[in-house]
Design a protein around this motif. Sequence first.
Motif, PDB file in Angstrom:
ATOM      1  N   ARG B 103       0.690  -1.248  -0.050  1.00 32.84           N
ATOM      2  CA  ARG B 103      -0.031   0.034  -0.014  1.00 32.84           C
ATOM      3  C   ARG B 103       0.728   1.322  -0.052  1.00 32.84           C
ATOM      4  O   ARG B 103       0.494   2.383  -0.739  1.00 32.84           O
ATOM      5  CB  ARG B 103      -0.933   0.156   1.292  1.00 32.84           C
ATOM      6  CG  ARG B 103      -1.782   1.100   1.462  1.00 32.84           C
ATOM      7  CD  ARG B 103      -2.866   1.235   0.199  1.00 32.84           C
ATOM      8  NE  ARG B 103      -3.449   2.466   0.080  1.00 32.84           N
ATOM      9  CZ  ARG B 103      -3.393   2.918  -1.218  1.00 32.84           C
ATOM     10  NH1 ARG B 103      -2.856   2.654  -2.174  1.00 32.84           N
ATOM     11  NH2 ARG B 103      -4.092   4.240  -1.343  1.00 32.84           N
ATOM     12  N   GLU B 110       0.822   7.057  -6.851  1.00 36.89           N
ATOM     13  CA  GLU B 110      -0.557   7.407  -7.119  1.00 36.89           C
ATOM     14  C   GLU B 110      -0.841   8.862  -7.527  1.00 36.89           C
ATOM     15  O   GLU B 110      -1.580   9.388  -8.386  1.00 36.89           O
ATOM     16  CB  GLU B 110      -1.709   7.196  -5.884  1.00 36.89           C
ATOM     17  CG  GLU B 110      -2.073   5.852  -6.150  1.00 36.89           C
ATOM     18  CD  GLU B 110      -3.138   5.419  -4.586  1.00 36.89           C
ATOM     19  OE1 GLU B 110      -3.018   6.163  -3.720  1.00 36.89           O
ATOM     20  OE2 GLU B 110      -3.448   4.129  -4.763  1.00 36.89           O
ATOM     21  N   GLY B 118      -4.858   2.491 -12.629  1.00 30.39           N
ATOM     22  CA  GLY B 118      -4.630   1.498 -11.629  1.00 30.39           C
ATOM     23  C   GLY B 118      -3.067   1.649 -11.267  1.00 30.39           C
ATOM     24  O   GLY B 118      -2.297   1.895 -12.143  1.00 30.39           O
ATOM     25  N   TRP B 135      -4.304  -0.879  -6.761  1.00 31.75           N
ATOM     26  CA  TRP B 135      -5.478   0.039  -6.331  1.00 31.75           C
ATOM     27  C   TRP B 135      -5.883   0.892  -7.586  1.00 31.75           C
ATOM     28  O   TRP B 135      -4.856   1.021  -8.495  1.00 31.75           O
ATOM     29  CB  TRP B 135      -4.842   0.992  -5.255  1.00 31.75           C
ATOM     30  CG  TRP B 135      -4.798   0.234  -4.009  1.00 31.75           C
ATOM     31  CD1 TRP B 135      -5.766   0.299  -2.925  1.00 31.75           C
ATOM     32  CD2 TRP B 135      -3.737  -0.562  -3.489  1.00 31.75           C
ATOM     33  NE1 TRP B 135      -5.211  -0.341  -1.839  1.00 31.75           N
ATOM     34  CE2 TRP B 135      -3.964  -1.034  -2.031  1.00 31.75           C
ATOM     35  CE3 TRP B 135      -2.672  -0.899  -4.076  1.00 31.75           C
ATOM     36  CZ2 TRP B 135      -3.149  -1.652  -1.403  1.00 31.75           C
ATOM     37  CZ3 TRP B 135      -1.619  -1.766  -3.262  1.00 31.75           C
ATOM     38  CH2 TRP B 135      -1.985  -2.248  -1.930  1.00 31.75           C
ATOM     39  N   ARG B 136      -7.066   1.464  -7.580  1.00 31.16           N
ATOM     40  CA  ARG B 136      -7.473   2.327  -8.847  1.00 31.16           C
ATOM     41  C   ARG B 136      -8.073   3.348  -7.825  1.00 31.16           C
ATOM     42  O   ARG B 136      -9.217   3.198  -7.176  1.00 31.16           O
ATOM     43  CB  ARG B 136      -8.469   1.678  -9.639  1.00 31.16           C
ATOM     44  CG  ARG B 136      -8.714   2.611 -10.771  1.00 31.16           C
ATOM     45  CD  ARG B 136      -9.387   1.912 -12.022  1.00 31.16           C
ATOM     46  NE  ARG B 136      -8.376   1.461 -12.999  1.00 31.16           N
ATOM     47  CZ  ARG B 136      -8.146   0.061 -13.322  1.00 31.16           C
ATOM     48  NH1 ARG B 136      -9.393  -0.834 -12.859  1.00 31.16           N
ATOM     49  NH2 ARG B 136      -7.538  -0.429 -14.005  1.00 31.16           N
ATOM     50  N   GLY B 138      -7.396   5.008  -5.456  1.00 29.40           N
ATOM     51  CA  GLY B 138      -7.218   4.714  -3.983  1.00 29.40           C
ATOM     52  C   GLY B 138      -7.884   3.649  -3.560  1.00 29.40           C
ATOM     53  O   GLY B 138      -7.882   3.266  -2.317  1.00 29.40           O
ATOM     54  N   GLU B 139      -8.806   2.943  -4.402  1.00 34.43           N
ATOM     55  CA  GLU B 139      -9.587   1.714  -3.858  1.00 34.43           C
ATOM     56  C   GLU B 139      -8.813   0.644  -4.252  1.00 34.43           C
ATOM     57  O   GLU B 139      -8.248   0.227  -5.475  1.00 34.43           O
ATOM     58  CB  GLU B 139     -10.745   1.942  -4.562  1.00 34.43           C
ATOM     59  CG  GLU B 139     -11.870   3.392  -4.289  1.00 34.43           C
ATOM     60  CD  GLU B 139     -12.105   2.966  -2.771  1.00 34.43           C
ATOM     61  OE1 GLU B 139     -12.690   2.178  -2.184  1.00 34.43           O
ATOM     62  OE2 GLU B 139     -11.956   4.280  -2.022  1.00 34.43           O
ATOM     63  N   PRO B 140      -8.875  -0.152  -3.419  1.00 33.77           N
ATOM     64  CA  PRO B 140      -8.104  -1.777  -3.570  1.00 33.77           C
ATOM     65  C   PRO B 140      -9.084  -2.335  -4.733  1.00 33.77           C
ATOM     66  O   PRO B 140     -10.254  -2.414  -4.733  1.00 33.77           O
ATOM     67  CB  PRO B 140      -8.222  -2.559  -2.345  1.00 33.77           C
ATOM     68  CG  PRO B 140      -9.409  -1.850  -1.588  1.00 33.77           C
ATOM     69  CD  PRO B 140      -9.249  -0.270  -2.038  1.00 33.77           C
TER      70      PRO B 140
END
Lengths: 335, 236
Positions: B103, B110, B118, B135-136, B138-140
């Motif tokens: 992460r 990012e 992504g 992640w895309r 900020g979402e997994p």
Amino acid sequence: MTLILALETSCDDTCAAVITADGTLRSNVISSQGIHDAYGGVVPEIASRHHLELVNAAVDDALRRAGATLDEVGLVAVTQGPGLVGALLVGVASAKAIAAARGLPLAPVDHLQGHVAANFLRVDGGEPIIEPPFVCLLASGGHTLLAGVEDHDGFSVLGRTLDDAAGEAFDKGARLLGLPFPGGPALERLARDGDPQAFAFPVARGLVGLDFSFAGVKTALLYRVRDLGDDAAREQAADLAASYQHAIVEALALRCEQALEQTGVERLAIGGGVAANGALRARLRRLGVTLGIPPRELCTDNAAMIASAARYVRPQSFPAYLALDAYASGERALA
Amino acid sequence: MIVLGFDTATPATAVALLDEARPAQAAERRHEPAPGERPGHAAQLLALAAELLTDAELQFGDVERIGVGVGPGTFTGLRIGVATARALGQSTGAELVGVSTLRALAAAAEPGAPQGTGVLAVIDARRGEAFAAGWRDGEPVLDQAALAPAQLAQLVADEGGAWLAVGDGALRFREDLERVGCSVASDGSERHGVSARAVCRLALQTPEGTARDLVVPDYLRPPDAVPPSSRKKPTA
Ligand SMILES: [Zn+2]
């Protein structure tokens, strides 16, 4: 009173202890992992994982049993080597961080020097178990050597094993007799019901000097078990165990006698897991010299012995030790 | 709040110090082993942390929260990082927060990725495998796993869309990833290294510290199985 906190994680026991500046034992926590028995030996990666999970709780426990807090600790000590490097690193990283966070000095300690220094501890408020000069037999699953101890801060190697360590010989013998790991204690229990003279196993008397060899006795047991066949070997397991143990104990005692003679010192101490063996302890008592035998929990791996050795190590002050690393093998140059 | 963050999951040792009042000025120090050199985690981690603290005229006791990369990554490196974090916390009372190394790797990349692209964090897991997660915005999107490069490429292809891959594993398996249209940051990009600043930021974003005994490495792999007959108990 300024206290010494020590960590020891060189093999499979996660150990933490607290002693006072004069060597009085305040607490000695040994968190045995136990899980290695199923594998028939210590799995380094599993040992390292468990050390990490257990080490902080072991420190908490050692402090609590000592009735102390970190505020009273003036020196942090840790086993730097030799041992399993991944396991050692958990202790070294933890000890460095505990010390650095408080600006405390750190004493890196050699594991073998720790076994010698177990003899300098004051147990139950008494005097040290034995003081230099003495000859010290260090026998465990990883090392077997005779140390000439002239002072508190080091030793000279008088002799060492040329092949297996004594504890390893016990473990391998136990495996040949179908006993579970760890074999040493199991073999000792079985030997109690056996005749130590039933079989004549070699004692390696022919070796020159003060070195040890246990390969011959192990091979002799292997052949004897094979010659007897499964059923007879099972029937005579106690005699085999007693005779095998007798040969190892005689080899150790013989070298101790020779070392005492050679050095002219009439004082003997023992350390290491094999020093917990009752037959060996009884045999050495018959040597008729001043004997230092630590309690069993100070013979097997523990952190109190590391704390004890730290009293005679020049500690590194903060921040000099921040780059300290563990070492896996060999003995550090000892004074 | 003063946050000390570090990561030792890859051969690099990365340490950063972040003052919540001045987050943009977070300082970072790194040690990257030279080719063929062993990782320097044991020797470097606390030394780099002490340098950062000295520069900031702070001491270990001033650190209020410790963020530590919990992997996945090299087992010994992870243990040095986690043991150091736990013992610092034990000694000073600082809060602990375990941060996913993948992460942290992705979070640092990012801001440089176009929206909707992504970010795939890939760490070289050795033995021909990669530890990876995606992640895309900020979402997994892709859960972390240890994968062969072909498997990883297939997962990325199945997921579709544009991808940017970072990490030493992205460099190692560049060909496999580019074959499925995933772009890999240039060889010299600093985004391939785990950012300790990102570890600090992620630790700061976590509402509460984690109980010490729950801060453990995320090994993602069982212990190596070595036949016990070839091994001896080295000390006792
Ligand atoms: Zn030992």
